[in-house]
Design a protein around this motif. Sequence first.
Motif, PDB file in Angstrom:
ATOM      1  N   UNK A 190       0.829  -1.206   0.000  1.00  0.00           N
ATOM      2  CA  UNK A 190       0.000   0.000   0.000  1.00  0.00           C
ATOM      3  C   UNK A 190       0.863   1.256   0.000  1.00  0.00           C
ATOM      4  N   UNK A 191       1.957   1.235   0.745  1.00  0.00           N
ATOM      5  CA  UNK A 191       2.862   2.382   0.755  1.00  0.00           C
ATOM      6  C   UNK A 191       3.470   2.605  -0.624  1.00  0.00           C
ATOM      7  N   UNK A 192       3.861   1.538  -1.284  1.00  0.00           N
ATOM      8  CA  UNK A 192       4.423   1.641  -2.633  1.00  0.00           C
ATOM      9  C   UNK A 192       3.391   2.183  -3.604  1.00  0.00           C
ATOM     10  N   UNK A 193       2.137   1.754  -3.451  1.00  0.00           N
ATOM     11  CA  UNK A 193       1.088   2.107  -4.410  1.00  0.00           C
ATOM     12  C   UNK A 193       0.673   3.569  -4.316  1.00  0.00           C
ATOM     13  N   UNK A 194       0.523   4.099  -3.075  1.00  0.00           N
ATOM     14  CA  UNK A 194      -0.018   5.464  -2.993  1.00  0.00           C
ATOM     15  C   UNK A 194       0.514   6.275  -1.817  1.00  0.00           C
ATOM     16  N   UNK A 195       1.607   5.839  -1.210  1.00  0.00           N
ATOM     17  CA  UNK A 195       2.154   6.551  -0.068  1.00  0.00           C
ATOM     18  C   UNK A 195       3.364   7.404  -0.406  1.00  0.00           C
ATOM     19  N   UNK A 196       3.674   8.295   0.529  1.00  0.00           N
ATOM     20  CA  UNK A 196       4.897   9.095   0.466  1.00  0.00           C
ATOM     21  C   UNK A 196       5.882   8.644   1.543  1.00  0.00           C
ATOM     22  N   UNK A 197       5.618   7.492   2.141  1.00  0.00           N
ATOM     23  CA  UNK A 197       6.459   6.915   3.164  1.00  0.00           C
ATOM     24  C   UNK A 197       5.845   5.618   3.647  1.00  0.00           C
ATOM     25  N   UNK A 198       6.676   4.769   4.233  1.00  0.00           N
ATOM     26  CA  UNK A 198       6.212   3.507   4.809  1.00  0.00           C
ATOM     27  C   UNK A 198       6.571   3.500   6.281  1.00  0.00           C
ATOM     28  N   UNK A 227      13.921   7.166  -2.265  1.00  0.00           N
ATOM     29  CA  UNK A 227      13.645   8.479  -1.695  1.00  0.00           C
ATOM     30  C   UNK A 227      12.191   8.898  -1.860  1.00  0.00           C
ATOM     31  N   UNK A 228      11.453   8.230  -2.761  1.00  0.00           N
ATOM     32  CA  UNK A 228      10.030   8.537  -2.930  1.00  0.00           C
ATOM     33  C   UNK A 228       9.200   8.057  -1.748  1.00  0.00           C
ATOM     34  N   UNK A 229       9.665   6.966  -1.114  1.00  0.00           N
ATOM     35  CA  UNK A 229       8.900   6.336  -0.032  1.00  0.00           C
ATOM     36  C   UNK A 229       9.859   6.034   1.126  1.00  0.00           C
ATOM     37  N   UNK A 230      10.334   7.057   1.841  1.00  0.00           N
ATOM     38  CA  UNK A 230      11.267   6.832   2.945  1.00  0.00           C
ATOM     39  C   UNK A 230      10.626   6.021   4.067  1.00  0.00           C
ATOM     40  N   UNK A 231      11.465   5.384   4.857  1.00  0.00           N
ATOM     41  CA  UNK A 231      11.015   4.446   5.884  1.00  0.00           C
ATOM     42  C   UNK A 231      11.064   5.096   7.254  1.00  0.00           C
ATOM     43  N   UNK A 232       9.936   5.039   7.954  1.00  0.00           N
ATOM     44  CA  UNK A 232       9.834   5.470   9.349  1.00  0.00           C
ATOM     45  C   UNK A 232       9.632   4.227  10.203  1.00  0.00           C
ATOM     46  N   UNK A 246      19.466   0.568  12.558  1.00  0.00           N
ATOM     47  CA  UNK A 246      18.475   1.226  11.711  1.00  0.00           C
ATOM     48  C   UNK A 246      19.135   2.220  10.759  1.00  0.00           C
ATOM     49  N   UNK A 247      20.087   2.978  11.276  1.00  0.00           N
ATOM     50  CA  UNK A 247      20.784   3.947  10.438  1.00  0.00           C
ATOM     51  C   UNK A 247      21.564   3.249   9.331  1.00  0.00           C
ATOM     52  N   UNK A 248      22.263   2.181   9.691  1.00  0.00           N
ATOM     53  CA  UNK A 248      23.041   1.434   8.705  1.00  0.00           C
ATOM     54  C   UNK A 248      22.147   0.806   7.638  1.00  0.00           C
ATOM     55  N   UNK A 249      20.914   0.476   8.020  1.00  0.00           N
ATOM     56  CA  UNK A 249      19.977  -0.147   7.081  1.00  0.00           C
ATOM     57  C   UNK A 249      19.288   0.875   6.183  1.00  0.00           C
ATOM     58  N   UNK A 250      19.552   2.157   6.406  1.00  0.00           N
ATOM     59  CA  UNK A 250      18.970   3.192   5.566  1.00  0.00           C
ATOM     60  C   UNK A 250      17.596   3.653   5.985  1.00  0.00           C
ATOM     61  N   UNK A 251      17.242   3.421   7.258  1.00  0.00           N
ATOM     62  CA  UNK A 251      15.969   3.935   7.769  1.00  0.00           C
ATOM     63  C   UNK A 251      16.045   5.457   7.825  1.00  0.00           C
ATOM     64  N   UNK A 252      14.996   6.120   7.367  1.00  0.00           N
ATOM     65  CA  UNK A 252      14.987   7.582   7.311  1.00  0.00           C
ATOM     66  C   UNK A 252      14.657   8.213   8.652  1.00  0.00           C
ATOM     67  N   UNK A 253      13.764   7.543   9.417  1.00  0.00           N
ATOM     68  CA  UNK A 253      13.306   8.111  10.688  1.00  0.00           C
ATOM     69  C   UNK A 253      13.009   6.979  11.669  1.00  0.00           C
ATOM     70  N   UNK A 254      13.371   7.181  12.919  1.00  0.00           N
ATOM     71  CA  UNK A 254      13.007   6.286  14.008  1.00  0.00           C
ATOM     72  C   UNK A 254      12.138   7.068  14.988  1.00  0.00           C
ATOM     73  N   UNK A 255      11.046   6.450  15.431  1.00  0.00           N
ATOM     74  CA  UNK A 255      10.143   7.106  16.381  1.00  0.00           C
ATOM     75  C   UNK A 255      10.128   6.305  17.675  1.00  0.00           C
ATOM     76  N   UNK A 256      10.626   6.921  18.746  1.00  0.00           N
ATOM     77  CA  UNK A 256      10.609   6.296  20.065  1.00  0.00           C
ATOM     78  C   UNK A 256       9.191   6.308  20.637  1.00  0.00           C
TER      79      UNK A 256
END
Length: 278
Positions: A190-198, A227-232, A246-256
């Motif tokens: 769903x994120x790939x189809x119409x999202x701006x992030x996953x 970059x079209x669908x960055x990972x949170x 997470x940083x090494x894996x290319x995660x864009x954002x981490x939420x505690x």
Amino acid sequence: MRIGVTMFSTDYAIPPHELAVEAEKRGYESVWFPEHSHIPTSRKSPWPGGPELPKWYYDTYDPFLAIAAAAVVTKTIKLGTGVCLVVQRDPIHTAKEVATADRLSNGRVLFGIGGGWNAEEMEDHGTAFATRFKLMRERVEAMKEIWARSKPKYAGDMVKFDEMMQWPKPVQKPHPPIIVGGGLPHGARRAVAYGDGWMPIGGRGGDTLGMLPEFREMLKLAGRKDSDVPITLFGVGMNADGLKRAEDAGVDRVVFGVPPEASDKVLPLLDKGAALIR
């Protein structure tokens, strides 16, 4: 990698506007508020997080009112829904709430969305559990039309309205980023189809970081860039090793995730996270 914080805002927790102020002071990039309109007492639907549903699911504030309160006392921190249950909301009203919040915050809204898990909660809103994801997509498409056009109209199988007018339009163009919650493979699709992030939940459904190569292959096959669908990565613990992975894996954002407690319990946790940010 950016760092945010999420909490179920309740009347017994640090108020959402105070949480946002304190998080902004400490260098957090974003603060996120979840949503449940109510929890039916039948409790037929199993909670994905475990056998016992925490009390604060019953008690949480409306996320857009929490965002509005936070917007007027902060300047830079982004304000997210984590997640907004669009399948339980009228899309015309929700489009106006998102756009209004984006205006009041001068373009700081992150529109996290999800289909939800509680079938009885959805039924009380007239939403069928089995078709909720088709409904979610159509409501998102309809809201995009409202935000982008001066005289929008939409005709789907489940969402329909004739040409109309609605203002304000969001500050962010064409609209605030739509960050789709859910796991692999369905939420990711769903994120790939119409999202701006996953936005998968950290640790939910296995090794989330191990799923990222498959997600990126899905993006490639759909003709979209990473970059079209960055990972949170959502709702994770405050752990230096986990952040590094997470940083090494290319995660864009981490939420505690922090518990819905008073200031004396929450502020030391924000300090701990801030030390990791530094």
